[in-house]
Design an enzyme around this catalytic site. Structure first.
Site, PDB file in Angstrom:
ATOM      1  CB  CYS A  53     -33.276 -13.398 -20.037  1.00  0.00           C
ATOM      2  SG  CYS A  53     -31.436 -12.526 -20.544  1.00  0.00           S
ATOM      3  CG  HIS A 106     -28.425 -17.270 -20.143  1.00  0.00           C
ATOM      4  ND1 HIS A 106     -27.704 -16.570 -21.258  1.00  0.00           N
ATOM      5  CD2 HIS A 106     -29.638 -15.709 -19.518  1.00  0.00           C
ATOM      6  CE1 HIS A 106     -27.874 -15.324 -21.596  1.00  0.00           C
ATOM      7  NE2 HIS A 106     -28.060 -14.453 -20.454  1.00  0.00           N
TER       8      HIS A 106
END
Length: 334
Positions: A131, A239
């Site tokens: 990711c 993130h």
């Protein structure tokens, strides 16, 4: 129009649930969906695409004779190791979200906006990158095409959802009732942990090594200089990354911003005068990669700094995999 059969393996997990959400939005030409999970979840009924679907236990026998064209995997490396080849033997193309196949030389590692042509040389399995790597690849692709990247320095600020439900609960329970952590080695509530995945003998964690190796593979730069420090922060989802780049060619700030703003999948949020920059609260639920704080690095002859944010469960996992499937269907690659 031809219709396809799609399986979702790990359908009851955090990424599996997001697979279903993204699939319901993209509306691919699908005849049948098959939702697989462990024995514990077998028989559970999930309302999906306006009808109930019973979860099927993931066994070798249960994948036979279903004519599955594409299998989206998010059930961990051990499951992918065993079951991905079984699906391939049954005629399916597996798009795997685990780390197990990513660095296999026979397996493409794909971000559709960056290296879509790599899907053409698959042998039945296509890997979804980490990711934290996925969101970095879009701006790096733009700037590598312009100036040829010489060196990459990653510093990540990764949300607890990247560690699954257990990580999410560690933050939630820590904030709500000061509970001791069950997933992380230390409390994540009101804390920052400079440690994601296990440490290796080099002192780097596996998460850091993933980012280094995957960057090289996706950008087709096997000897690119890359280093990384990956950090877990008390954010539920989304993130963030500080990325420092050094280039081989002279760079121009406005040219960078124009190129980033026009690239599919990137939203440029870069207006320091009005305090506009990417943050996880804006990326939540979005398929876009948000880029901001773009500025030249005066310590280098040619280089810059970027701040990059994305929804790690959605774009950083589920959407990227479904986009690969969509690309294959639309280009008759399956």
């Amino acid at each position: 129009m031809k219709k396809y059969n799609i399986a979702v393996v790990g359908a009851t997990g955090m990424v599996g649930n997001m697979f279903l959400k993204v699939l319901s939005e993209m509306r691919l030409p699908v005849e049948n969906y098959y939702l697989f999970a462990s024995q514990k979840s077998a028989g559970k009924v999930i309302d999906f695409m306006e009808k109930p679907h019973a979860v099927i236990e993931l066994t070798e026998e249960n994948i036979k004779n279903k004519n599955i064209d594409i299998a989206l995997f998010s059930a961990g490396g051990e499951v992918s190791k065993i079951f991905a080849p079984l699906f391939v033997n049954e005629g399916a193309v597996v798009i795997d979200n685990s780390s197990f196949w990513r660095m296999d030389e026979k397996v493409p590692l794909v971000v559709p906006e960056v290296n879509p042509d790599d899907v053409k040389w698959h042998s039945g399995i296509i890997a979804n990158p980490n990711c934290s790597t996925i969101q970095a690849m879009l701006p790096l692709k733009v700037l590598d095409d312009l100036y040829k990247i010489k060196r990459v320095v990653y510093s990540t600020y990764q949300a607890v959802s990247g560690a699954g439900v257990a990580g999410y609960n560690d933050l939630k329970d820590g904030l709500e009732r000061s509970a001791l952590p069950q997933k992380f080695p230390y409390p994540i509530a009101n804390n920052v942990i400079p440690h994601i995945d296990v440490f290796t003998e080099s002192g780097y964690t596996k998460e850091e090594i993933k980012m280094i190796e995957e960057t090289r593979k996706i950008l087709h730069h096997p000897h690119l200089k890359v280093t990384a420090t990956t950090v877990r922060v008390p954010v539920f989802n989304g993130h963030s990354e500080s990325i420092n780049l050094e280039f081989e060619k002279p760079c121009d700030l406005q040219e960078m911003k124009n190129a980033l703003a026009s690239f599919p999948g990137i939203t440029l949020v870069d207006d320091a005068a009005n305090l506009k920059y990417p943050m996880p609260i804006y990326s939540d639920g979005s398929d876009q990669v948000f880029v901001g704080r773009v500025r030249l690095d005066p310590s280098l002859d040619s280089g810059c700094n970027l701040w990059v944010v994305a929804d790690n469960i959605r774009k950083g996992a589920a959407t990227n995999a479904v986009q690969i499937a969509k690309h294959m269907i639309e280009n008759n690659l399956i």
